[in-house]
Write a protein that holds these residues in place. Sequence first.
Motif, mmCIF file in Angstrom:
data_model
loop_
_atom_site.group_PDB
_atom_site.id
_atom_site.type_symbol
_atom_site.label_atom_id
_atom_site.label_comp_id
_atom_site.label_asym_id
_atom_site.label_seq_id
_atom_site.Cartn_x
_atom_site.Cartn_y
_atom_site.Cartn_z
ATOM 1 N N ALA A 26 0.827 -1.211 0.000
ATOM 2 C CA ALA A 26 0.000 0.000 0.000
ATOM 3 C C ALA A 26 0.863 1.264 0.000
ATOM 4 O O ALA A 26 0.538 2.243 -0.679
ATOM 5 N N SER A 27 1.975 1.251 0.743
ATOM 6 C CA SER A 27 2.848 2.434 0.754
ATOM 7 C C SER A 27 3.547 2.596 -0.595
ATOM 8 O O SER A 27 3.746 3.710 -1.065
ATOM 9 N N PHE A 28 3.894 1.483 -1.229
ATOM 10 C CA PHE A 28 4.494 1.563 -2.563
ATOM 11 C C PHE A 28 3.493 2.156 -3.554
ATOM 12 O O PHE A 28 3.860 2.992 -4.389
ATOM 13 N N ASP A 29 2.237 1.788 -3.435
ATOM 14 C CA ASP A 29 1.191 2.348 -4.290
ATOM 15 C C ASP A 29 1.061 3.859 -4.080
ATOM 16 O O ASP A 29 0.907 4.615 -5.036
ATOM 17 N N VAL A 30 1.148 4.307 -2.826
ATOM 18 C CA VAL A 30 1.120 5.750 -2.532
ATOM 19 C C VAL A 30 2.304 6.432 -3.216
ATOM 20 O O VAL A 30 2.160 7.481 -3.851
ATOM 21 N N PHE A 31 3.494 5.856 -3.069
ATOM 22 C CA PHE A 31 4.701 6.404 -3.676
ATOM 23 C C PHE A 31 4.541 6.557 -5.188
ATOM 24 O O PHE A 31 4.798 7.630 -5.752
ATOM 25 N N ILE A 32 4.101 5.497 -5.856
ATOM 26 C CA ILE A 32 3.927 5.536 -7.314
ATOM 27 C C ILE A 32 2.918 6.617 -7.706
ATOM 28 O O ILE A 32 3.155 7.415 -8.605
ATOM 29 N N ASP A 33 1.779 6.655 -7.024
ATOM 30 C CA ASP A 33 0.733 7.637 -7.314
ATOM 31 C C ASP A 33 1.257 9.062 -7.088
ATOM 32 O O ASP A 33 1.061 9.951 -7.918
ATOM 33 N N VAL A 54 9.112 1.419 -11.816
ATOM 34 C CA VAL A 54 8.477 0.096 -11.880
ATOM 35 C C VAL A 54 7.137 0.102 -11.158
ATOM 36 O O VAL A 54 6.908 0.912 -10.263
ATOM 37 N N ASP A 55 6.275 -0.805 -11.563
ATOM 38 C CA ASP A 55 4.979 -0.951 -10.909
ATOM 39 C C ASP A 55 4.991 -2.069 -9.870
ATOM 40 O O ASP A 55 4.008 -2.263 -9.173
ATOM 41 N N ILE A 56 6.087 -2.803 -9.811
ATOM 42 C CA ILE A 56 6.189 -3.919 -8.875
ATOM 43 C C ILE A 56 7.073 -3.487 -7.707
ATOM 44 O O ILE A 56 8.189 -3.009 -7.912
ATOM 45 N N MET A 57 6.564 -3.661 -6.503
ATOM 46 C CA MET A 57 7.291 -3.251 -5.308
ATOM 47 C C MET A 57 8.623 -4.002 -5.212
ATOM 48 O O MET A 57 8.646 -5.232 -5.312
ATOM 49 N N PRO A 58 9.731 -3.261 -5.024
ATOM 50 C CA PRO A 58 11.017 -3.940 -4.815
ATOM 51 C C PRO A 58 10.959 -4.837 -3.577
ATOM 52 O O PRO A 58 10.290 -4.512 -2.586
ATOM 53 N N ALA A 59 11.675 -5.928 -3.600
ATOM 54 C CA ALA A 59 11.653 -6.904 -2.504
ATOM 55 C C ALA A 59 12.083 -6.288 -1.175
ATOM 56 O O ALA A 59 11.629 -6.713 -0.119
ATOM 57 N N THR A 60 12.928 -5.278 -1.213
ATOM 58 C CA THR A 60 13.454 -4.667 0.018
ATOM 59 C C THR A 60 12.596 -3.504 0.533
ATOM 60 O O THR A 60 12.900 -2.946 1.586
ATOM 61 N N TRP A 61 11.557 -3.122 -0.193
ATOM 62 C CA TRP A 61 10.766 -1.930 0.139
ATOM 63 C C TRP A 61 10.235 -1.949 1.578
ATOM 64 O O TRP A 61 10.472 -1.030 2.350
ATOM 65 N N ARG A 153 18.388 7.055 -13.430
ATOM 66 C CA ARG A 153 18.133 6.293 -14.659
ATOM 67 C C ARG A 153 18.202 7.159 -15.917
ATOM 68 O O ARG A 153 17.294 7.160 -16.739
ATOM 69 N N GLY A 154 19.288 7.926 -16.035
ATOM 70 C CA GLY A 154 19.519 8.740 -17.225
ATOM 71 C C GLY A 154 18.813 10.083 -17.240
ATOM 72 O O GLY A 154 18.952 10.833 -18.193
ATOM 73 N N GLN A 155 18.074 10.406 -16.205
ATOM 74 C CA GLN A 155 17.384 11.693 -16.119
ATOM 75 C C GLN A 155 18.009 12.549 -15.009
ATOM 76 O O GLN A 155 18.431 12.011 -13.981
ATOM 77 N N THR A 156 18.032 13.843 -15.223
ATOM 78 C CA THR A 156 18.510 14.776 -14.208
ATOM 79 C C THR A 156 17.295 15.392 -13.535
ATOM 80 O O THR A 156 16.412 15.933 -14.205
ATOM 81 N N LEU A 157 17.243 15.277 -12.205
ATOM 82 C CA LEU A 157 16.147 15.858 -11.426
ATOM 83 C C LEU A 157 16.740 16.849 -10.432
ATOM 84 O O LEU A 157 17.800 16.608 -9.868
ATOM 85 N N GLU A 158 16.025 17.932 -10.222
ATOM 86 C CA GLU A 158 16.443 18.905 -9.214
ATOM 87 C C GLU A 158 15.680 18.648 -7.927
ATOM 88 O O GLU A 158 14.474 18.397 -7.939
#
Length: 169
Positions: A26-33, A54-61, A153-158
């Motif tokens: 559920a927290s991963f879904d919040v993060f994605i949204d 990704v839409d699939i929660m990482p195993a370590t999340w 992943r190849g993008q620059t974010l501020e």
Amino acid sequence: MGPRRLQNSLPCDLILRPFAKGDGAASFDVFIDAVRNGTKEHYTAEQRAAWAPVDIMPATWEDRHLATTAFVAESERQLEGFMTLTAEGVIDMAFVRPSAMGTGIAVQLYEKIEAAAHASGMTRLSTQASHLARPFFLRRGWNLLAAQTVQKRGQTLENFRMEKHLGSS
């Protein structure tokens, strides 16, 4: 963009509680949204896709969050937001569903996190705030240290390195 005004009231059935085993999906879904939909005004589609690829929660999340001080805001319908604090005093994650932004959920989560920091004797908090989160933290007495760019992943974010010195408890 000026200060965000409360547009809705808190859900009457809202519960704030510690992050628990089973809250991962559920927290991963919040993060994605929150990343893909809530930050549209501040980041391009390519940047958002790199941030939340990704839409699939990482195993370590879930274990990652169970290892921190973390709180969730839950309504009868769903998890609405969550916030995490590491043992080093870093607010690592702070996300609220876009549909719940402006309701005060982030404020309530933050108050729980800051109270936990005080209770554990922390004297300084830090974070790397997004464009969306920066004004939220500034309104709570945080200091802006510097804008920075990060590669994902190849993008620059501020984002923005910020800190807050806590008074004695």
